[in-house]
Design a protein around this motif. Structure first.
Motif, PDB file in Angstrom:
ATOM      1  N   ASP A 289       0.713  -1.208  -0.005  1.00  0.00           N
ATOM      2  CA  ASP A 289      -0.125  -0.185   0.138  1.00  0.00           C
ATOM      3  C   ASP A 289       0.881   1.119  -0.001  1.00  0.00           C
ATOM      4  N   GLY A 290       2.108   1.140  -0.373  1.00  0.00           N
ATOM      5  CA  GLY A 290       2.897   2.352  -0.363  1.00  0.00           C
ATOM      6  C   GLY A 290       2.733   3.171  -1.563  1.00  0.00           C
ATOM      7  N   THR A 291       3.534   4.190  -1.873  1.00  0.00           N
ATOM      8  CA  THR A 291       3.550   5.269  -2.775  1.00  0.00           C
ATOM      9  C   THR A 291       4.935   5.419  -3.104  1.00  0.00           C
ATOM     10  N   PRO A 292       5.497   5.201  -4.409  1.00  0.00           N
ATOM     11  CA  PRO A 292       4.956   4.494  -5.420  1.00  0.00           C
ATOM     12  C   PRO A 292       4.761   2.531  -5.032  1.00  0.00           C
ATOM     13  N   GLN A 293       3.852   2.052  -5.477  1.00  0.00           N
ATOM     14  CA  GLN A 293       3.701   0.652  -4.758  1.00  0.00           C
ATOM     15  C   GLN A 293       4.783  -0.227  -5.397  1.00  0.00           C
ATOM     16  N   VAL A 294       4.905  -1.265  -4.627  1.00  0.00           N
ATOM     17  CA  VAL A 294       5.597  -2.334  -4.912  1.00  0.00           C
ATOM     18  C   VAL A 294       4.889  -3.432  -4.948  1.00  0.00           C
ATOM     19  N   CYS A 295       4.974  -4.122  -6.373  1.00  0.00           N
ATOM     20  CA  CYS A 295       4.288  -5.251  -6.882  1.00  0.00           C
ATOM     21  C   CYS A 295       5.167  -6.390  -7.109  1.00  0.00           C
ATOM     22  N   LEU A 296       4.940  -7.499  -6.462  1.00  0.00           N
ATOM     23  CA  LEU A 296       5.661  -8.999  -6.968  1.00  0.00           C
ATOM     24  C   LEU A 296       4.599  -9.835  -7.093  1.00  0.00           C
ATOM     25  N   THR A 297       5.072 -11.056  -7.802  1.00  0.00           N
ATOM     26  CA  THR A 297       4.336 -12.089  -8.085  1.00  0.00           C
ATOM     27  C   THR A 297       3.765 -12.949  -6.905  1.00  0.00           C
ATOM     28  N   ALA A 298       2.791 -14.095  -6.889  1.00  0.00           N
ATOM     29  CA  ALA A 298       2.705 -14.767  -5.911  1.00  0.00           C
ATOM     30  C   ALA A 298       3.522 -15.690  -5.709  1.00  0.00           C
ATOM     31  N   VAL A 299       4.598 -15.913  -6.574  1.00  0.00           N
ATOM     32  CA  VAL A 299       5.986 -16.716  -6.255  1.00  0.00           C
ATOM     33  C   VAL A 299       6.551 -16.078  -5.119  1.00  0.00           C
ATOM     34  N   ASP A 300       6.634 -14.992  -5.462  1.00  0.00           N
ATOM     35  CA  ASP A 300       7.622 -14.050  -4.315  1.00  0.00           C
ATOM     36  C   ASP A 300       6.964 -13.453  -3.209  1.00  0.00           C
ATOM     37  N   SER A 308       9.948  -4.023  -0.102  1.00  0.00           N
ATOM     38  CA  SER A 308       9.304  -2.698  -0.060  1.00  0.00           C
ATOM     39  C   SER A 308      10.024  -1.902   0.961  1.00  0.00           C
ATOM     40  N   ALA A 309      10.807  -2.573   1.960  1.00  0.00           N
ATOM     41  CA  ALA A 309      11.505  -2.009   2.938  1.00  0.00           C
ATOM     42  C   ALA A 309      12.795  -1.534   2.291  1.00  0.00           C
ATOM     43  N   ALA A 310      13.372  -2.286   1.335  1.00  0.00           N
ATOM     44  CA  ALA A 310      14.617  -2.009   0.679  1.00  0.00           C
ATOM     45  C   ALA A 310      14.295  -0.724  -0.159  1.00  0.00           C
ATOM     46  N   LEU A 311      13.125  -0.592  -0.820  1.00  0.00           N
ATOM     47  CA  LEU A 311      12.745   0.666  -1.488  1.00  0.00           C
ATOM     48  C   LEU A 311      12.302   1.755  -0.837  1.00  0.00           C
ATOM     49  N   ALA A 312      12.111   1.518   0.611  1.00  0.00           N
ATOM     50  CA  ALA A 312      11.202   2.892   1.293  1.00  0.00           C
ATOM     51  C   ALA A 312      12.072   4.086   1.106  1.00  0.00           C
ATOM     52  N   PRO A 313      13.328   3.978   1.466  1.00  0.00           N
ATOM     53  CA  PRO A 313      14.139   5.419   0.974  1.00  0.00           C
ATOM     54  C   PRO A 313      14.044   6.077  -0.144  1.00  0.00           C
ATOM     55  N   LEU A 314      14.273   5.165  -1.254  1.00  0.00           N
ATOM     56  CA  LEU A 314      13.944   5.795  -2.357  1.00  0.00           C
ATOM     57  C   LEU A 314      12.485   6.173  -2.824  1.00  0.00           C
ATOM     58  N   ASN A 315      11.453   5.532  -2.263  1.00  0.00           N
ATOM     59  CA  ASN A 315      10.099   5.941  -2.449  1.00  0.00           C
ATOM     60  C   ASN A 315       9.783   7.214  -1.903  1.00  0.00           C
ATOM     61  N   ALA A 316      10.416   7.361  -0.579  1.00  0.00           N
ATOM     62  CA  ALA A 316      10.196   8.554   0.054  1.00  0.00           C
ATOM     63  C   ALA A 316      10.792   9.947  -0.565  1.00  0.00           C
ATOM     64  N   ARG A 317      11.711   9.616  -1.350  1.00  0.00           N
ATOM     65  CA  ARG A 317      12.252  10.861  -2.281  1.00  0.00           C
ATOM     66  C   ARG A 317      11.215  11.064  -3.669  1.00  0.00           C
ATOM     67  N   LEU A 318      10.898   9.908  -4.137  1.00  0.00           N
ATOM     68  CA  LEU A 318      10.263   9.975  -5.389  1.00  0.00           C
ATOM     69  C   LEU A 318       8.707  10.492  -5.281  1.00  0.00           C
ATOM     70  N   LYS A 319       7.977  10.267  -4.152  1.00  0.00           N
ATOM     71  CA  LYS A 319       6.919  10.589  -3.820  1.00  0.00           C
ATOM     72  C   LYS A 319       6.338  12.065  -4.243  1.00  0.00           C
ATOM     73  N   GLY A 320       5.416  11.960  -5.142  1.00  0.00           N
ATOM     74  CA  GLY A 320       4.893  13.192  -5.542  1.00  0.00           C
ATOM     75  C   GLY A 320       5.596  13.874  -6.908  1.00  0.00           C
ATOM     76  N   LEU A 321       6.752  13.509  -7.146  1.00  0.00           N
ATOM     77  CA  LEU A 321       7.404  14.174  -8.296  1.00  0.00           C
ATOM     78  C   LEU A 321       6.963  13.545  -9.625  1.00  0.00           C
ATOM     79  N   PRO A 322       7.010  14.614 -10.454  1.00  0.00           N
ATOM     80  CA  PRO A 322       6.364  14.144 -11.948  1.00  0.00           C
ATOM     81  C   PRO A 322       7.355  13.246 -12.444  1.00  0.00           C
ATOM     82  N   GLY A 323       6.848  12.210 -13.174  1.00  0.00           N
ATOM     83  CA  GLY A 323       7.826  11.316 -13.981  1.00  0.00           C
ATOM     84  C   GLY A 323       8.317  10.283 -12.906  1.00  0.00           C
ATOM     85  N   ALA A 324       7.917  10.181 -11.567  1.00  0.00           N
ATOM     86  CA  ALA A 324       8.362   9.042 -10.925  1.00  0.00           C
ATOM     87  C   ALA A 324       7.561   8.004 -11.067  1.00  0.00           C
TER      88      ALA A 324
END
Length: 448
Positions: A289-300, A308-324
């Motif tokens: 439920d993050g922004t941007p969302q992180v989606c994996l398949t049922a296998v993973d 999601s935890a690994a991408l959290a610092p990057l998502n915090a910087r990208l949130k709301g930016l055009p082109g993110a």
């Protein structure tokens, strides 16, 4: 003095249960299973599987498909030749000991004697395979999420190993050369390897054929037909040898016909896909439920919180930016709608359902974010080198890599220092401009 002769007491006849136990003799097949090379072959098979799988555990222990595929290849490439050689040596045992005439004088039919003799060569390797499979699947169970182990394929592998052991046994009885067993094992290894890595439909006849698509499932009939193929060949060899002096020898054509029919069905499969078909249930996306969302398949599915935890610092910087990116997506189909950005394969970096190096995975995700699909001739010009250095600097700024993994710090350090010196508002402004630029055109890349 008169001596009195006392008759000895009458012996009590044993009870029927005790008498039956005293006269009961072990069945010949059980005697054969306990003697000779059979138990050692089963132990060698089990040890081969466990040692091989243990050495590659980080690569298969997180997914059922990886575990099944690794077990399949290990069984076909290593255990199959071992069963051939061991069966051949076991088959020549009575001839080497000079007891073949004594064995053939037993009051049983030749075919029955042969099936009793071949039991250790076939059953012990198959038992070792099944036990090794069970241990590895139990080791996978705590870490795997979606999907299931393909038990029908593992059962077909056990049948194939039993068939190879039986064929080796017949060869050992037929050929009198002592070096037949090791030579047969080498020939089996080469033949199975050539068949497994062929680019023709014949590869699916080999019990060592490899398949690495994680979102597929085999067609329902492939496992039973594979069993019919390998078991038919083994029964043909056994009947042809056991009935060689009888009028019933044409009966060997029955299992041969079954094997040929099964092979014909397998050879009709497509060359590339073979028996494997996409499974929508395994490839369905599961998102956080993050922004941007992180989606994996049922296998993973188990890896989703880690990613999601690994991408959290990057998502915090990208949130709301055009082109993110709107979604980070992983799986077989790639980006499915505007705003999707493909993720690196999380399972390739995972060990037992965990990401041991989330910083490296984050760095890979940023690299994929800024990797544009360039046409021939792009990325050239007087600003090409500078644009390449800026790209490395931006990646290191957003996702620093551990010491020793990143680019030359003396090259990218000036640009990283400039980016870190900016205010948070200026950093967001630059990141928005960099996201909007086409890195294939060096003149469009903004300089920090």
């Amino acid at each position: 003095m008169t001596a009195t002769l006392t008759p000895p007491p009458a012996s009590t006849p044993p009870s029927p249960r005790t008498a039956g136990r005293a006269t009961r003799t072990p069945k010949p097949v059980l005697i054969e299973l306990r003697r000779g090379l059979g138990p050692w072959t089963g132990a060698a098979v089990l040890l081969t599987i466990l040692v091989t799988m243990y050495g590659k555990a980080p690569g298969w222990q997180g997914r059922w498909a990886d575990a099944t595929n690794m077990l399949h290849v290990t069984t076909g490439m290593l255990v199959g030749p071992l069963a051939l050689a061991a069966g051949c040596w076991q088959g020549g045992r009575d001839r080497r000991r000079g007891t073949l005439d004594l064995w053939e004088s037993a009051p049983r039919s030749p075919l029955r004697r042969l099936f009793v003799a071949v039991a250790p060569s076939a059953l012990w390797p198959a038992a070792g395979v099944l036990l090794g499979d069970a241990v590895c699947l139990l080791a996978t169970w705590p870490y795997a999420s979606g999907g299931r182990p393909f038990l029908e394929l593992l059962a077909a592998d056990a049948v194939a190993v039993a068939a190879l052991g039986a064929i080796g046994h017949v060869v050992g009885r037929t050929v009198r050369w002592r070096l037949t067993a090791p030579l047969l094992g080498i020939i089996g290894y080469v033949g199975l390897g050539i068949g497994a890595y062929s680019h023709q439909p014949v590869r699916w006849l080999s019990p060592a054929s490899e398949h690495q698509f994680l979102w597929d499932r085999p067609v329902w009939w492939f496992g039973p037909v594979s069993m019919a193929w390998t078991a038919g060949l083994a029964l043909t060899a056994l009947l042809a040898y056991g009935l060689r002096r009888a009028r019933l020898r044409p009966l060997a054509l029955v299992p041969l016909a079954v094997a040929v029919a099964a092979a014909a069905l397998i050879l009709r499969l497509p060359t590339d896909e073979g028996p494997w078909r996409p499974d929508p249930a395994l490839a369905r996306p599961l998102c956080d439920d993050g922004t941007p969302q992180v989606c994996l398949t049922a296998v993973d599915e188990r890896l989703l919180p880690e990613v999601s935890a690994a991408l959290a610092p990057l998502n915090a910087r990208l949130k709301g930016l055009p082109g993110a990116p709107v979604r980070w997506v992983g799986g077989p189909f790639g980006p499915a709608r505007p705003g999707d950005v493909e993720l690196p394969d999380a399972a390739a970096d995972a060990v037992r359902g965990r990401l041991p190096h989330p910083d490296l995975y984050l760095n890979s995700a940023v690299s994929w974010l800024f990797s544009d699909t360039c046409e021939p001739g792009d990325g050239t010009g007087r600003d090409a080198e500078r644009a390449s250095i800026i790209n490395l600097a931006v990646i290191e700024w957003l996702a620093p890599t551990p010491l020793g993994y990143g680019p030359d710090p003396t090259v990218v350090r000036p640009y990283i220092d400039r980016l870190r010196a900016k205010s948070p508002a200026a950093q967001r402004d630059y990141l928005g401009r960099y996201l909007a630029a086409n890195t294939c055109h060096p003149d469009e890349v903004p300089v920090p």
